[in-house]
Design an enzyme around this catalytic site. Sequence first.
Site, PDB file in Angstrom:
ATOM      1  CG  ASP A  84      34.131  28.241  15.928  1.00 35.95           C
ATOM      2  OD1 ASP A  84      34.475  27.123  15.500  1.00 35.95           O
ATOM      3  OD2 ASP A  84      33.678  28.411  17.075  1.00 35.95           O
TER       4      ASP A  84
ATOM      5  CD  GLU B 186      35.956  23.527  19.777  1.00 39.52           C
ATOM      6  OE1 GLU B 186      36.306  22.754  20.690  1.00 39.52           O
ATOM      7  OE2 GLU B 186      36.494  24.651  19.610  1.00 39.52           O
TER       8      GLU B 186
END
Length: 378
Positions: free
Chosen positions: A68, A133
Amino acid sequence: MSDTLQLARELIRRPSVTPQDAGCQELLAERLERLGFRIESMPFGEVKNLWARKGEAAPLFCFAGHTDVVPPGPEEAWTSPPFEPTLRDGHLFGRGAADMKGSLAAMLTATERFLARFPDHRGSLAWLITSDEEGVAVDGTVKVVEALQARGERIDWCLVGEPSSSVELGDTIKNGRRGSLNGHLRVKGVQGHVAYPQLARNPVHRALPALAELAGVEWDRGNRFFPPTSFQISNLHAGTGATNVIPGELEVLFNFRYSTENSAESLKARTEEILRAHGLDYRLEWSLSGEPFLTPEGELVEAAMAAVRQVTGIEPQLSTAGGTSDGRFIAPTGAQVIELGPRNATIHKVDEEVGVQELERLSGIYEELMARLLTAPS
């Protein structure tokens, strides 16, 4: 075009704004499966997680990272579209180029070359990849680690591919991180007219001495690996917007970045002691983002420093500076954890980039690190 650069471009093309993965893990899994890795998808909530392992023997070396990325912001602010990987002047531009799709590409090509050179290496290899994250980080690495612990899988060495370098590739290796403790403080007062302060109680005036004391406390002096603990107010709000109304409540958000000289509990206790001493009517809620962790010099740190020296010719420095990373979830299991990746000068910025040659050397560092750890005598 090199394999590392090509893979980085393919990953950047996928708009994986947190917590979306946008097909990145599928791309990585396909190539890892061809190398003999056992692929396991571990979704939690809307988050995709990948656990891939090759071999069963100890020691287990694990690459950890995330697919991400943070939102790119207004596309018109970028010189080229954020999800259209673009080469300019020897640099690859795009959201995630440095944080951390470039690292993922370097990890994979390093793994491919290492296995081609050392098919009979000792120990095992693993990958732990999440799409959670950059966001709230509650359904990502932490959940995978819990699942691995429940079934008795133990990581011995872990390299997180976060962009650790400052000026040039490899100049900094993160061998720990400070803890992060957040506080949400509400101080109650009595709202009233500013012309009649005797009929009100201003929570701002009452709280300021306590806040000043908190800001001035020497929480600790740090140690060899960590700077002193820091208290910082990040948000402060009171009032209705009118100039003639004494506010009825003050809201304060603050954060501790703390060393191993303190604990979350010790910081909470001292903070509340100070607030009570000032006679405040308050409510305080705490949230812990992560405890501090440290990997002292040992097999992993020494192998990483030697790999950097061999590939780049520079002497890396160890550091615990910066924010938090998913290493905070892996280190408490007993694993040695470091962060080693490209320069961090443009991460989360417009026109994020990584050097093309930087990617190739990073892949070489990762390959050399695995060789030092997994081909040495047991």
